[in-house]
Structures are given as C-alpha cells and as structure tokens.
Design a protein around this motif. Structure first.
Motif, mmCIF file in Angstrom:
data_model
loop_
_atom_site.group_PDB
_atom_site.id
_atom_site.type_symbol
_atom_site.label_atom_id
_atom_site.label_comp_id
_atom_site.label_asym_id
_atom_site.label_seq_id
_atom_site.Cartn_x
_atom_site.Cartn_y
_atom_site.Cartn_z
ATOM 1 N N ASN A 47 0.844 -1.089 0.007
ATOM 2 C CA ASN A 47 -0.149 0.079 0.102
ATOM 3 C C ASN A 47 0.876 1.168 -0.024
ATOM 4 O O ASN A 47 0.580 2.096 -0.793
ATOM 5 C CB ASN A 47 -0.873 -0.060 1.316
ATOM 6 N N GLN A 48 1.872 1.397 0.935
ATOM 7 C CA GLN A 48 2.826 2.466 0.850
ATOM 8 C C GLN A 48 3.295 2.714 -0.534
ATOM 9 O O GLN A 48 3.580 3.843 -0.991
ATOM 10 C CB GLN A 48 4.256 2.059 1.776
ATOM 11 N N PHE A 269 14.324 -6.469 -7.248
ATOM 12 C CA PHE A 269 15.262 -6.582 -6.027
ATOM 13 C C PHE A 269 15.914 -5.517 -5.177
ATOM 14 O O PHE A 269 15.814 -5.449 -3.918
ATOM 15 C CB PHE A 269 16.535 -7.422 -6.811
ATOM 16 N N ARG A 270 16.012 -4.583 -5.989
ATOM 17 C CA ARG A 270 16.576 -3.304 -5.289
ATOM 18 C C ARG A 270 15.401 -2.684 -4.225
ATOM 19 O O ARG A 270 15.637 -2.265 -3.191
ATOM 20 C CB ARG A 270 16.964 -2.282 -6.213
ATOM 21 N N THR A 271 14.271 -2.656 -4.858
ATOM 22 C CA THR A 271 13.124 -2.244 -4.186
ATOM 23 C C THR A 271 12.866 -3.150 -2.743
ATOM 24 O O THR A 271 12.363 -2.556 -1.664
ATOM 25 C CB THR A 271 11.896 -1.975 -4.819
ATOM 26 N N GLY A 272 13.278 -4.305 -3.101
ATOM 27 C CA GLY A 272 12.911 -5.260 -1.945
ATOM 28 C C GLY A 272 13.830 -5.089 -0.913
ATOM 29 O O GLY A 272 13.465 -4.877 0.367
ATOM 30 N N THR A 279 12.094 -0.855 6.645
ATOM 31 C CA THR A 279 11.495 -1.296 7.756
ATOM 32 C C THR A 279 12.406 -1.059 9.029
ATOM 33 O O THR A 279 12.053 -0.799 10.161
ATOM 34 C CB THR A 279 10.651 -2.535 7.684
ATOM 35 N N ALA A 280 13.520 -1.750 8.853
ATOM 36 C CA ALA A 280 14.613 -2.048 9.936
ATOM 37 C C ALA A 280 14.815 -0.528 10.652
ATOM 38 O O ALA A 280 15.031 -0.731 11.901
ATOM 39 C CB ALA A 280 15.805 -2.801 9.432
ATOM 40 N N PHE A 281 14.927 0.254 9.893
ATOM 41 C CA PHE A 281 15.195 1.711 10.470
ATOM 42 C C PHE A 281 13.916 2.468 10.659
ATOM 43 O O PHE A 281 14.169 3.642 11.010
ATOM 44 C CB PHE A 281 15.987 2.413 9.372
ATOM 45 N N SER A 282 12.729 1.786 11.009
ATOM 46 C CA SER A 282 11.671 2.587 11.574
ATOM 47 C C SER A 282 11.039 1.836 12.626
ATOM 48 O O SER A 282 11.069 0.546 12.908
ATOM 49 C CB SER A 282 10.652 2.611 10.237
ATOM 50 N N ASP A 283 10.298 2.655 13.415
ATOM 51 C CA ASP A 283 9.231 1.878 14.407
ATOM 52 C C ASP A 283 8.221 0.888 13.970
ATOM 53 O O ASP A 283 8.024 -0.262 14.520
ATOM 54 C CB ASP A 283 8.714 2.988 15.362
ATOM 55 N N ASP A 284 7.370 1.508 12.913
ATOM 56 C CA ASP A 284 6.458 0.702 12.269
ATOM 57 C C ASP A 284 7.229 0.137 11.059
ATOM 58 O O ASP A 284 8.433 0.228 10.783
ATOM 59 C CB ASP A 284 5.415 1.653 12.244
ATOM 60 N N LEU A 285 5.944 -0.170 10.051
ATOM 61 C CA LEU A 285 6.841 -0.884 8.888
ATOM 62 C C LEU A 285 7.186 0.469 7.901
ATOM 63 O O LEU A 285 7.113 1.581 8.174
ATOM 64 C CB LEU A 285 5.903 -1.466 8.082
ATOM 65 N N ALA A 286 7.893 0.192 6.852
ATOM 66 C CA ALA A 286 8.383 1.239 6.011
ATOM 67 C C ALA A 286 7.429 1.982 5.573
ATOM 68 O O ALA A 286 6.495 1.577 5.032
ATOM 69 C CB ALA A 286 9.259 0.190 4.719
ATOM 70 N N ASP A 287 8.022 3.306 5.312
ATOM 71 C CA ASP A 287 7.172 4.351 4.470
ATOM 72 C C ASP A 287 7.833 4.667 3.009
ATOM 73 O O ASP A 287 9.045 4.519 2.772
ATOM 74 C CB ASP A 287 6.859 5.303 5.170
ATOM 75 N N ARG A 288 7.070 5.048 2.294
ATOM 76 C CA ARG A 288 7.393 5.131 0.495
ATOM 77 C C ARG A 288 8.662 6.133 0.741
ATOM 78 O O ARG A 288 9.846 5.863 -0.169
ATOM 79 C CB ARG A 288 6.373 5.579 -0.120
ATOM 80 N N ALA A 289 8.592 7.145 1.337
ATOM 81 C CA ALA A 289 9.530 8.270 1.388
ATOM 82 C C ALA A 289 11.171 7.636 1.757
ATOM 83 O O ALA A 289 12.298 7.754 1.011
ATOM 84 C CB ALA A 289 9.664 9.353 2.217
ATOM 85 N N ILE A 291 11.807 4.358 1.375
ATOM 86 C CA ILE A 291 12.031 3.207 0.655
ATOM 87 C C ILE A 291 12.906 3.866 -0.633
ATOM 88 O O ILE A 291 13.832 3.380 -0.941
ATOM 89 C CB ILE A 291 10.904 2.598 0.070
ATOM 90 N N GLU A 292 12.404 5.002 -1.094
ATOM 91 C CA GLU A 292 12.856 5.668 -2.360
ATOM 92 C C GLU A 292 14.504 6.144 -1.894
ATOM 93 O O GLU A 292 15.312 5.984 -2.622
ATOM 94 C CB GLU A 292 11.974 6.791 -2.749
ATOM 95 N N GLN A 293 14.494 7.009 -0.620
ATOM 96 C CA GLN A 293 15.774 7.292 -0.328
ATOM 97 C C GLN A 293 16.813 6.205 -0.386
ATOM 98 O O GLN A 293 17.869 6.215 -0.739
ATOM 99 C CB GLN A 293 15.710 8.027 0.995
ATOM 100 N N LEU A 294 16.396 5.035 0.361
ATOM 101 C CA LEU A 294 17.338 3.851 0.455
ATOM 102 C C LEU A 294 17.803 3.261 -0.688
ATOM 103 O O LEU A 294 18.868 2.834 -0.928
ATOM 104 C CB LEU A 294 16.967 2.962 1.459
ATOM 105 N N LYS A 295 16.832 3.362 -1.669
ATOM 106 C CA LYS A 295 17.160 2.774 -2.983
ATOM 107 C C LYS A 295 18.559 3.181 -3.599
ATOM 108 O O LYS A 295 18.881 2.509 -4.404
ATOM 109 C CB LYS A 295 15.954 2.971 -3.895
ATOM 110 N N THR A 296 18.629 4.775 -3.468
ATOM 111 C CA THR A 296 19.785 5.301 -4.095
ATOM 112 C C THR A 296 21.185 4.427 -3.250
ATOM 113 O O THR A 296 22.160 4.904 -3.926
ATOM 114 C CB THR A 296 19.881 6.744 -3.695
ATOM 115 N N GLN A 297 21.141 3.895 -2.080
ATOM 116 C CA GLN A 297 22.165 3.464 -1.541
ATOM 117 C C GLN A 297 22.648 1.956 -1.900
ATOM 118 O O GLN A 297 23.408 1.475 -1.327
ATOM 119 C CB GLN A 297 22.016 3.705 -0.013
ATOM 120 N N ILE A 298 21.959 1.546 -2.751
ATOM 121 C CA ILE A 298 21.926 -0.094 -2.949
ATOM 122 C C ILE A 298 22.713 -0.338 -4.202
ATOM 123 O O ILE A 298 22.291 0.255 -5.486
ATOM 124 C CB ILE A 298 20.398 -0.674 -3.208
#
Ligand SMILES: Nc1ncnc2c1ncn2[C@@H]1O[C@H](COP(=O)(O)OP(=O)(O)OP(=O)(O)O)[C@@H](O)[C@H]1O
Ligand SMILES: O=P(O)(O)OC[C@@]1(O)O[C@H](CO)[C@@H](O)[C@@H]1O
Length: 303
Positions: A47-48, A269-272, A279-289, A291-298
């Motif tokens: 959904n995110q 794979f990258r988005t996964g 999610t590991a870096f959040s209290d709740d599950l991942a949010d879209r912003a 996810i998009e930011q971390l994609k650039t580090q992979i």
C-alpha cells in the motif's frame, strides 16, 4: 490483483524495557501495538508503494477487530473470514536483545477454513497470491497445499513465505518467489551454512526444486537474488536499526509489488532490499519516502 493471505495474524505488542530482570517487576519504557502477521505486513508495505492489493485470512474477536479497523484506516482493501476465537497477540520484547514470543493462534473451525477457500475462487489468471507466515495448528499441515491447488486451478501465481514441510511441499508447484533468510535456508536443508558460496549452492537447490525466483536475505549483510537470469548480491543500506520485525515481509512486498508494476526483476530486487531496510530503520513498517531514499544506496552486483 495481488492478494495476501495471513492464516495467523497478530497484534504485535512491542514492549521496550531498559534492563530486563527475569523473575522481577519490569516497567515499560515504551510500548506500541501494531497490526501484524506476515501477509498483513506485506499488504501494508504494498500500500505504501502504491500497489493495490487485498488482504485476506482469518480474524477474530477484539484483537481481530483492532487489526481490521487499522487496515480500514489505511484504506487497504481487506476480506477476512471472521472466526470465533480471538486473533493472537505476539510479544516483541526489546531490551539489550530482541526477544519474540509468538502465540499459537485461535482454533480455526472446518467451516471457517472452507470459507477462506471459497474466497479464493475469485482468483483470476495473472493474479498473485502471497501466502505468508505460520498456520494455526488446528488447520493441519496441508492447508497451504489446498490454497496453492486452488490458486493453480485459476492459473494465478503464488509467493510463499513459510518454513518447514509446508515450504518444501510448495516448491514443486513453482512459486513465483520464495524468500528464506540464510538461517531458514540452512534449517530447510538440515545443514549449517557459513559462506556466501554455500548460500548460493542451497539457494540454487530451491530453484532446481521449482521456485522461479529466490531471495535469500541476510539482515544487515544484504541479500542474494537467484534466478535463471543469474546470481546477484545487493548490499544493505546503513542506518540505525529501530525494529527489524517485518523486514522480511517488507522485502517481499517491495519485490512483488515492483515486479508486478515493471516486470524488471533487478529493480524488484533493489526495491525489496530498500523496503526491508526501511522497515528495519523505522518503529513501524517502511514508508515510501524512506524506501525511495534507501534505493539510491543499493548497489547490485552480478556474481
Ligand atoms: N540491520 C539491518 N540493516 C540494514 N538492513 C536490514 C537490517 N536487517 C534487515 N534489513 C533489511 O531487511 C531485509 C530482510 O531482513 P532479514 O534478513 O532480517 O529478513 P527476515 O529474517 O525474514 O526478517 P524478519 O523475520 O525480521 O521479518 C534484508 O535483506 C535487509 O535489506
Ligand atoms: O508466527 P509467524 O506467523 O511465523 O510470524 C508472525 C510474526 O512474527 O511475523 C511478523 C513479522 O514477520 C510479525 O508481524 C508477526 O508477529
């Protein structure tokens, strides 16, 4: 359409204590109640990512209503079978280490199980069914096989994220994706795995047994993707881990959601990986912003 199935949802009661004293009175520093269960987590991250999906499975009692209401507030389409007994509460205890205490889950009656199978009659060719998590013991060991048979009869695809015999039995039915972590992979084959080469060897065995795509997650050490196209490694982004519960489910959501939108397995794979880490870096599950930011580090490397 993507459907997620959670046979054994939970309220995840996340409890933080400063120092845990076993046998003594501990006061909580912080607590949080989240809707949980692996398929429900997949639905929330899909959904995110803006990927429409419907969550199904069994929900019952006050705990089930809490989860249903939460999904409604997030505008996630849900179509659960209401069962007589309460949905479980799983404890996620955070002290110096993370400890999980998962409930067994409610007894599911025969007519409730049949009602879920009936819902799957709506599946159509091209749909993806994501089967995630444990089954309450009352359902018996072969319930996933029945769901998979229904799915195959409609020419829909399925993803399975469970353990033990249910996972082994599912492989011959050619799941679109399986995603063990490296410990689960070792357990599945009854071996101990030390090196990346060994992970690849056993990951390939999952392909040979029928899986079409294999992700092996290794928490902060990144992940491997194995398919007929080759073997790839992705690093995990760096960050402060807040709550790794649901990281694996988020990874499945990122992969399946992106694959369904783009058909590009490496982008999936990258988005996964980014979704798992977000999610590991959040209290709740991942949010879209995030996810998009971390994609650039992979970086994805073909091995
Ligand atoms: N400490 C971490 N740092 C960065 N990324 C992480 C970390 N832990 C998990 N992740 C991300 O999440 C993905 C899945 O994590 P993991 O291998 O722990 O799956 P899992 O064991 O199925 O998770 P869980 O059972 O906690 O949902 C990893 O591939 C990685 O991208
Ligand atoms: O007992 P299961 O079904 O194997 O796992 C359930 C569970 O631990 O998995 C999710 C994280 O992956 C949590 O939301 C939930 O509590």
């Amino acid at each position: 359409m993507i459907y997620t199935v959670t046979l054994n949802p939970s309220i995840d009661y996340i409890v933080e204590v400063e120092d845990l004293t076993l046998g003594g009175l501990n006061r909580m520093k912080r607590d949080l109640k989240l809707p949980g269960g692996k398929g429900i987590n997949v639905s929330r991250v899909l959904n995110q990512l803006g990927v429409g999906n419907t969550a199904t499975g069994f929900l019952g009692g006050f705990t089930g209503r809490y989860i249903g209401q939460w999904l409604g507030e997030e505008h996630i389409s849900s179509d659960f079978v209401t069962v007589a007994e309460d949905t479980r509460i799983n404890i996620k205890l955070k002290a110096a280490e993370e400890t999980e205490i998962n409930g067994t889950g409610p007894a599911i009656r025969e007519e409730e199980a049949e009602a879920l199978l009936l819902k799957l009659e709506a599946l159509q060719a091209g749909d993806i069914l994501v089967l995630s998590g444990s089954a309450p013991p009352s359902l018996g060991g072969s319930f996933y096989s029945r769901l998979i048979a229904e799915c195959k009869s409609k020419k829909a695809e399925f993803v399975i994220d469970t353990t033990g015999q249910a996972l082994k039995d599912a492989l011959a039915q050619e799941p679109l994706l399986v995603k063990p972590n490296h410990h689960e992979l070792a357990e599945l084959f009854g071996v101990s795995i030390g090196s990346r080469d060994e992970i690849i060897t056993y990951g390939r065995r999952l392909l040979e047994s029928g899986a079409r795509n294999v992700l092996v997650s290794m928490a902060g050490e990144g992940a491997l993707f194995i398919s007929d196209q080759g073997v790839y490694f992705a690093n995990a982004p760096k960050g402060k881990v807040k709550n790794s519960v649901g990281a694996g489910d988020s990874m499945i959501a990122g992969f399946v959601g992106t694959l369904s939108l783009t058909g590009d397995v490496l982008e999936a794979f990258r988005t996964g990986v980014a979704s798992g880490s977000a999610t590991a870096f959040s209290d709740d599950l991942a949010d879209r912003a995030l996810i998009e930011q971390l994609k650039t580090q992979i970086q994805i490397e073909q091995l």
